[in-house]
Design a protein around this motif. Structure first.
Motif, mmCIF file in Angstrom:
data_model
loop_
_atom_site.group_PDB
_atom_site.id
_atom_site.type_symbol
_atom_site.label_atom_id
_atom_site.label_comp_id
_atom_site.label_asym_id
_atom_site.label_seq_id
_atom_site.Cartn_x
_atom_site.Cartn_y
_atom_site.Cartn_z
ATOM 1 N N THR A 45 0.813 -0.969 -0.161
ATOM 2 C CA THR A 45 -0.015 -0.126 -0.084
ATOM 3 C C THR A 45 0.892 1.176 -0.111
ATOM 4 N N PRO B 93 -0.577 -1.337 6.439
ATOM 5 C CA PRO B 93 -1.391 0.182 6.278
ATOM 6 C C PRO B 93 -1.973 0.358 7.650
ATOM 7 N N GLU B 94 -2.254 -0.541 8.720
ATOM 8 C CA GLU B 94 -2.953 -0.564 9.688
ATOM 9 C C GLU B 94 -2.201 0.325 10.755
ATOM 10 N N ARG C 60 -5.845 -4.060 9.011
ATOM 11 C CA ARG C 60 -5.278 -3.829 7.689
ATOM 12 C C ARG C 60 -6.184 -3.595 6.784
ATOM 13 N N THR C 61 -7.095 -4.650 6.233
ATOM 14 C CA THR C 61 -7.994 -4.274 5.368
ATOM 15 C C THR C 61 -8.930 -3.213 5.520
ATOM 16 N N GLY D 28 -6.634 -0.330 5.009
ATOM 17 C CA GLY D 28 -6.327 -0.071 3.698
ATOM 18 C C GLY D 28 -7.520 0.566 2.606
ATOM 19 N N LYS D 29 -8.649 0.064 2.979
ATOM 20 C CA LYS D 29 -9.822 0.440 2.284
ATOM 21 C C LYS D 29 -10.279 1.894 2.540
ATOM 22 N N SER E 197 -8.072 4.339 0.768
ATOM 23 C CA SER E 197 -8.053 4.167 -0.819
ATOM 24 C C SER E 197 -9.664 4.984 -0.918
ATOM 25 N N LYS F 214 -2.833 0.794 -4.212
ATOM 26 C CA LYS F 214 -1.905 -0.286 -4.198
ATOM 27 C C LYS F 214 -0.902 -0.284 -5.429
#
Ligand code: A2H
Length: 256
Positions: free
Chosen positions: A9, A45-46, A238-239, A242-243, A246, A253
């Motif tokens: 990321t 990313p977290e 993390r997900t 990341g979301k 974005s 990414k």
């Protein structure tokens, strides 16, 4: 390098104020109202909440490359990363690389950048990391000293000898806030640094071990204790982070 693809990321840290040296080198090369981002490539990313500064390699060659002409956006990256980005829809066109300036890492030291989601609302500084590799990611690294032993080691080194590195002490003297609870406590990088008797960023072997252990414990067994996803597992966070990044156009990414 392995044969697998690593997906990073890239977090967009917008330049707020260039260092004096960068101003000299850049002159009037940056178009009016352009947004120029430092884009650290991260697997975690977290951990953006715990960014205290951002590293470049002082001897590494960087360029300022167009990311999107429509949005008047540019990135600071190595030519190698810019080439990869040009085949991932991260340039003005397929395979198109537009370089508007070139600088060496040491020129960039002292630049002030915005750090989304971090505690530092007035921004963080670009600082030198000698151990940074020029052939991985964008060759820009988000410094998260709570969870990355490499980042912790360089932070201590810079704190010890700010004059030697040509930086102001206050740029690196930041509180290290615990982000993640692990089976080895909530400041895993510091704990492992001390446990393995590491003394400097040059202690490559124990640092590699610390990096592996920190990654395993943090990523697979960690729970967030800070930020919007406190209470969630690191893998879920993390997900989600990341979301969120974005969706807010604060990250993209990048694979290599
Ligand atoms: B990671 P892999 Cl909190 N030179 O991001 C040296 N290190 C680099 C780099 C370069 N050119 N480009 C990226 N990296 C770092 C966060 C983080 C990372 C934490 C904990 C562990 C960790 C904050 N720094 O990585 O060789 C970046 O640091 C442990 C693996 O591709 C990136 O993720 O596996 C990671 O190394 C990529 O390493």
């Amino acid at each position: 390098e392995g044969i697998g693809v690593q997906e990073y990321t890239c977090v967009k840290l917008q330049t707020l104020e260039w260092s004096d040296r960068a101003k000299e080198v850049l002159g009037d090369k940056i178009p009016k109202d352009a947004k120029v981002y430092f884009i650290p490539a991260t697997l975690r990313p977290e951990t953006v909440y715990g960014m205290t500064c951002c590293f470049v390699g002082p001897k590494v060659n960087y360029g300022v490359f167009s990311l999107s002409p429509e949005k008047n956006e540019y990135v600071v990256a190595t030519p190698r990363a810019a080439r990869n980005m040009a085949y991932q829809n991260l340039s003005p066109g397929w395979g198109v690389i537009t370089k508007i300036a070139g600088l060496v890492g040491s020129d960039l030291v002292g630049t002030l950048v915005n750090a989304p989601l971090s505690a530092y609302k007035d921004g963080i500084r670009i600082l030198p990391m000698e151990s940074l590799k020029d052939n991985k990611g964008t060759a820009v690294v988000a410094c998260v000293p709570s969870d990355s032993p490499d980042d912790y080691a360089t932070t201590l080194e810079l704190q010890k000898k700010p004059e030697f590195y040509g930086i102001k002490k206050e740029w690196v003297d930041k509180e290290i806030v615990p982000l993640i609870e692990t089976p080895k406590g909530n400041l895993i990088a510091k704990t492992l640094y001390e446990e393995l008797g590491i003394n400097s960023p040059k202690d490559a072997k124990p640092l590699a071990e610390a990096k592996e252990v920190a990654y395993k414990l943090g990523f697979y067994q960690g729970t967030m204790i800070f930020g919007d996803y406190a209470g969630k597992s690191v893998q879920d966070a993390r997900t989600l982070v990341g979301k969120q990044l974005s969706d807010e156009d604060l990250a993209f990414k990048y694979a290599e």
